[in-house]
Design a protein around this motif. Structure first.
Motif, PDB file in Angstrom:
ATOM      1  N   LEU A  22      50.132  55.741  95.481  1.00  0.00           N
ATOM      2  CA  LEU A  22      51.065  55.410  96.562  1.00  0.00           C
ATOM      3  C   LEU A  22      50.378  55.504  97.915  1.00  0.00           C
ATOM      4  CD1 LEU A  22      54.317  57.315  95.490  1.00  0.00           C
ATOM      5  CD2 LEU A  22      53.766  54.897  95.141  1.00  0.00           C
ATOM      6  N   LEU A  23      50.777  54.619  98.827  1.00  0.00           N
ATOM      7  CA  LEU A  23      50.224  54.618 100.180  1.00  0.00           C
ATOM      8  C   LEU A  23      51.395  54.527 101.163  1.00  0.00           C
ATOM      9  CD1 LEU A  23      47.703  54.195 102.098  1.00  0.00           C
ATOM     10  CD2 LEU A  23      48.104  51.741 101.807  1.00  0.00           C
ATOM     11  N   ILE A  24      51.348  55.376 102.202  1.00  0.00           N
ATOM     12  CA  ILE A  24      52.354  55.278 103.274  1.00  0.00           C
ATOM     13  C   ILE A  24      51.641  54.673 104.474  1.00  0.00           C
ATOM     14  CG2 ILE A  24      54.041  56.529 104.685  1.00  0.00           C
ATOM     15  CD1 ILE A  24      53.727  58.890 102.764  1.00  0.00           C
ATOM     16  N   HIS A  34      54.545  41.213 100.373  1.00  0.00           N
ATOM     17  CA  HIS A  34      54.524  42.414  99.535  1.00  0.00           C
ATOM     18  C   HIS A  34      55.935  42.903  99.190  1.00  0.00           C
ATOM     19  CE1 HIS A  34      50.231  42.535 100.148  1.00  0.00           C
ATOM     20  NE2 HIS A  34      50.431  42.413 101.449  1.00  0.00           N
ATOM     21  N   GLY A  35      56.930  42.050  99.372  1.00  0.00           N
ATOM     22  CA  GLY A  35      58.282  42.386  98.902  1.00  0.00           C
ATOM     23  C   GLY A  35      59.119  43.193  99.876  1.00  0.00           C
ATOM     24  N   PRO A  77      48.351  49.823  93.112  1.00  0.00           N
ATOM     25  CA  PRO A  77      47.881  48.892  92.066  1.00  0.00           C
ATOM     26  C   PRO A  77      48.564  47.524  92.131  1.00  0.00           C
ATOM     27  CG  PRO A  77      48.525  51.008  91.101  1.00  0.00           C
ATOM     28  CD  PRO A  77      48.935  51.050  92.533  1.00  0.00           C
ATOM     29  N   THR A  78      49.838  47.496  92.537  1.00  0.00           N
ATOM     30  CA  THR A  78      50.552  46.213  92.511  1.00  0.00           C
ATOM     31  C   THR A  78      50.672  45.577  93.905  1.00  0.00           C
ATOM     32  OG1 THR A  78      52.699  47.259  92.874  1.00  0.00           O
ATOM     33  CG2 THR A  78      51.991  47.003  90.576  1.00  0.00           C
TER      34      THR A  78
END
Ligand code: ACO
Length: 165
Positions: A22-24, A34-35, A77-78
């Motif tokens: 996870l990245l903030i 990216h949604g 990853p996504t």
């Protein structure tokens, strides 16, 4: 790299327990790819908009520096955004020109809810607000979400009122 809405160094350090995938980070100009809009759908129906319209909104926010601080939590990853929220700064005459932080549009993708991402958004934005010099942070929410915000350290005070145009 796509343009960030605000500089990365303003964000408080992520918690040591943050999962490696996870990245903030700040919202970026190309986060429609990216949604970002899909995540906002959990708040209210958010029709998709054209890339030009998305960029126009981003550019309008970016033209008001030190006002909009939108963050996202990304699955590395996504490259998909799982959660997002915005801190909005208000300068007051009161409190010797004090700053108030408003937390707005807290949204966690329905598949990612219940994993602590909502709390992570709020602790990141409250840390950001404190670092930017706010003397308080406030938000409006539905009765159903009071328990969530209490777990994030907020308490109930006064009432929200509204007019729609
Ligand atoms: N009521 C009471 N407690 C709750 C609620 C709730 N509605 N939702 C989560 N919690 C609790 C969790 O059980 C957890 O407790 P724990 O720390 O004891 O384990 C804690 O709060 C943190 O939960 P998270 O896993 O971080 O919550 P989540 O990631 O699911 O995010 C959120 C919560 C933001 C409400 C999410 O469910 C969501 O996006 N909902 C739809 C959109 C929405 O309502 N957004 C808020 C709008 S208000 C605003 O924007 C200011």
């Amino acid at each position: 790299m796509s343009t960030p809405l605000f500089p990365a160094h303003l964000l408080p350090p992520p918690p040591p327990s943050l999962a490696a995938d996870l990245l903030i980070r700040s919202l970026e100009r190309d986060d429609h790819l990216h949604g970002h809009m899909q995540v906002l759908n959990v708040l209210s129906p958010t029709p998709d908009i054209t890339p030009d319209a998305y960029h126009a909104i981003f550019d309008d926010m970016a033209r008001r520096p030190e006002t909009y601080y939108t963050i996202v939590i990304l699955s590395v990853p996504t490259s998909q955004i799982l959660a997002t929220s915005t801190l909005l700064l208000e300068r007051k005459h009161l409190r010797s020109g004090g700053l108030v932080g408003h937390i707005e549009d807290v949204a966690v993708s329905s598949l990612a809810q219940g994993r602590g991402l909502g709390k992570l958004l709020i602790t990141t934005l409250t840390g950001l607000a404190e670092g930017l010099g706010c003397y308080k942070v406030i938000l409006d929410c539905a009765r159903d979400n009071v328990g969530f915000y209490e777990k994030c350290g907020f308490w109930e005070k006064e009432v929200e009122m509204v007019q729609y145009f």
